[in-house]
Motif scaffolding. Structure first.
Motif, PDB file in Angstrom:
ATOM      1  N   ARG A 272      -5.727   2.850   1.904  1.00 34.81           N
ATOM      2  CA  ARG A 272      -5.772   1.946   0.716  1.00 34.81           C
ATOM      3  C   ARG A 272      -6.704   1.656   1.533  1.00 34.81           C
ATOM      4  O   ARG A 272      -6.195   0.801   1.796  1.00 34.81           O
ATOM      5  CB  ARG A 272      -4.361   1.994   0.801  1.00 34.81           C
ATOM      6  CG  ARG A 272      -3.558   3.549   0.047  1.00 34.81           C
ATOM      7  CD  ARG A 272      -3.559   3.831  -1.672  1.00 34.81           C
ATOM      8  NE  ARG A 272      -3.235   5.138  -1.896  1.00 34.81           N
ATOM      9  CZ  ARG A 272      -2.650   5.786  -2.624  1.00 34.81           C
ATOM     10  NH1 ARG A 272      -4.123   5.329  -4.164  1.00 34.81           N
ATOM     11  NH2 ARG A 272      -2.781   6.758  -3.336  1.00 34.81           N
TER      12      ARG A 272
ATOM     13  N   GLY B  78       1.134   5.233   0.241  1.00 38.08           N
ATOM     14  CA  GLY B  78       0.651   6.775   0.737  1.00 38.08           C
ATOM     15  C   GLY B  78       1.479   7.879   0.774  1.00 38.08           C
ATOM     16  O   GLY B  78       2.660   7.706   0.481  1.00 38.08           O
TER      17      GLY B  78
ATOM     18  N   LYS C 151       0.545  -0.931  -0.158  1.00 39.81           N
ATOM     19  CA  LYS C 151      -0.082   0.150   0.392  1.00 39.81           C
ATOM     20  C   LYS C 151       0.942   1.276   0.484  1.00 39.81           C
ATOM     21  O   LYS C 151       1.900   1.121   0.839  1.00 39.81           O
ATOM     22  CB  LYS C 151      -0.878   0.027   1.717  1.00 39.81           C
ATOM     23  CG  LYS C 151      -1.848  -1.433   1.402  1.00 39.81           C
ATOM     24  CD  LYS C 151      -2.181  -0.875   2.631  1.00 39.81           C
ATOM     25  CE  LYS C 151      -3.278  -2.390   3.002  1.00 39.81           C
ATOM     26  NZ  LYS C 151      -4.563  -1.945   3.889  1.00 39.81           N
TER      27      LYS C 151
ATOM     28  N   SER D  33      -2.025   8.127   4.229  1.00 40.58           N
ATOM     29  CA  SER D  33      -2.518   8.013   3.304  1.00 40.58           C
ATOM     30  C   SER D  33      -3.012   6.486   2.580  1.00 40.58           C
ATOM     31  O   SER D  33      -3.493   5.546   1.775  1.00 40.58           O
ATOM     32  CB  SER D  33      -2.059   8.935   1.886  1.00 40.58           C
ATOM     33  OG  SER D  33      -2.120   8.772   1.115  1.00 40.58           O
TER      34      SER D  33
END
Length: 452
Positions: free
Chosen positions: A452, A369, A367, A448
């Protein structure tokens, strides 16, 4: 003279290793053929970063009008730059010498050669042979010069020779778009030089994250630095005006005029004729185990001469500490695989752990960010851009980060700490970061990634 440990090479890895050996109670000698501090202190990190600090001052002066400050123009003075570099290097070199003496490390001036796994000869004004139970090789590297016709012409420099002379230049062509090349490009651009970079690979900073490289190339072009990637240099020629560099790009030959050329195509290990016995090597570097020991029992290697290592001073220091611990029979808790990499452009670049490309190659689901620094109050105040990217795995553990922003070289340590201690994004976000600060963008990037 009999020692427990003899270290050959007085750079960051060597002198740190020697000091830690004495702290473990081992009688230690350090052999250095030139100046204490090695390439990093004398012809690398320290003088280069001094130049880049000056470049940052000039860049801030250029921004002065944005803050209502008038008539703040600055003009680079190369004599002053040379003196400041020399003063900083001299002060730090003396400090290394004092530190070694305080820790009771015996210093031998001369070229060290391994005679056997238990003996080292010191060649110089006062030749001597040292006997020892352990040898640590920390001889570092030297600039690599590719077989380019004209590379020995006057006005053509390596990073070593350019830093020793620090020539003024109106037109500088840099062959090589790696860390060394882009840092010199940033510095000389700020000093008013017309700078061009010619890089054989498809992008700048080949080992780094692709997004970072693209962002830097865009910034460079905005600043007026000419970037030619996918370009192979054919030759350097002397002309009436100075020098001419020819290169091939997209099947077409192009030419660049210059009054100085910097060859910044990496460094090679100085391992030739260092050992008289058979030892496992790869591409001129020593293969070592997890304790930094080579295939020759009792002989260790650290720093730029180790195969697969990152050629950075702090990597060599960590390896030096690991070797000292191994020799003393002590555990070493340093994560040698987690080495932050920094580029001191303006803004700075820093990277640690996984990149998106590496994760894809290794089939690791991640993931990502990201925070753009234009949304960060402190960066906006200072008129500084860039971004921060944090990567986690599917379980939320932080696996890497790439930064291009102000103070990136300081901020990366927070990510390093998180990875070493196996923190998740949620645990990382428990920290309350000050506002306004560049650091709070780390939290934004982590949030962020978490969403996800």
């Amino acid at each position: 003279m009999k020692y427990d440990v003899v270290v050959i090479g007085g750079g960051p890895g060597g002198y740190v290793c020697a000091i830690h050996c004495t702290r473990y109670g081992l009688k230690t000698a350090l052999v250095e053929k030139a100046e204490l501090g090695g390439t990093c202190l004398n012809r690398g990190c320290i003088p280069t970063k001094t130049l880049l600090y000056a470049a940052g001052l000039l860049e801030n002066i250029d921004k002065a009008a944005l803050f209502g400050i008038r008539n703040a123009g600055g003009t680079p003075d190369f004599a002053g730059l040379r003196k400041r570099c020399s003063d900083v290097v001299s002060t730090l070199r003396k400090g290394v010498g004092r530190l070694l003496k305080q820790n009771k490390v015996d210093i031998y001036q001369g070229k060290g050669r391994v005679v056997s796994p238990t003996a080292v000869s010191v060649e110089g004004e006062n030749p001597v042979e040292l006997t020892t139970s352990h040898i640590v090789l920390a001889v570092g590297g030297a600039p690599s010069i590719p077989p380019i016709p004209g590379s020995s012409l006057p006005g053509v420099y390596t990073s070593d020779s350019l830093l020793s002379e620090l020539p003024e230049s109106k037109k500088l062509v840099i062959i090589g778009g790696g860390v060394i090349g882009v840092e010199f490009a940033e510095a000389y651009r700020a000093f008013g030089t017309d700078v061009s970079i010619v890089e054989m690979m498809p992008r700048l900073l080949p080992p780094f994250d692709t997004d970072l490289a693209r962002h830097l190339a865009a910034l460079f072009r905005k600043k007026g630095i000419h970037v030619f990637t996918g370009a192979g240099v054919k030759k350097i020629e002397k002309t009436e005006e100075g020098l001419s560099i020819s290169f091939e790009k997209g099947g077409k030959e192009e030419f660049l005029p210059a009054d100085a050329v910097l060859i910044a195509t990496g460094r090679h290990p100085e391992t030739k004729d260092l050992l008289p016995m058979e030892v496992d090597m790869e591409r001129g570097c020593f293969k070592v185990d997890s304790h930094m020991e080579t295939s020759v029992k009792g002989v260790y290697a650290i720093g730029d001469i180790v195969y697969g290592t990152v050629q950075l001073a702090h990597s060599a220091e960590a390896q030096g500490k690991a070797a000292a611990a191994a020799i003393a029979g002590k555990p070493c808790s340093i994560e040698l695989d987690l080495v932050p990499q920094c580029v001191y452009t303006l803004p700075e670049i820093a990277s640690i752990g996984l990149t998106e490309e590496a994760a894809k190659q290794r089939d690791i689901p991640i993931k990502t960010g990201r925070v753009v620094m234009g949304s960060n109050a402190k960066s906006l105040i200072a008129d500084e851009g860039g971004y921060i990217k944090i990567l986690s795995d599917e379980s939320g553990y932080i696996r890497g980060a790439q930064l291009i922003c102000a103070d990136a070289y300081n901020l990366i340590s927070e990510i390093s700490l998180a990875i070493v201690n196996h923190l998740t994004l949620k645990e990382f976000l428990k920290v309350i970061r000050p506002h306004p600060s560049v650091e709070e963008a780390l939290g934004g990037a982590a949030e962020s990634a978490l969403l996800r």
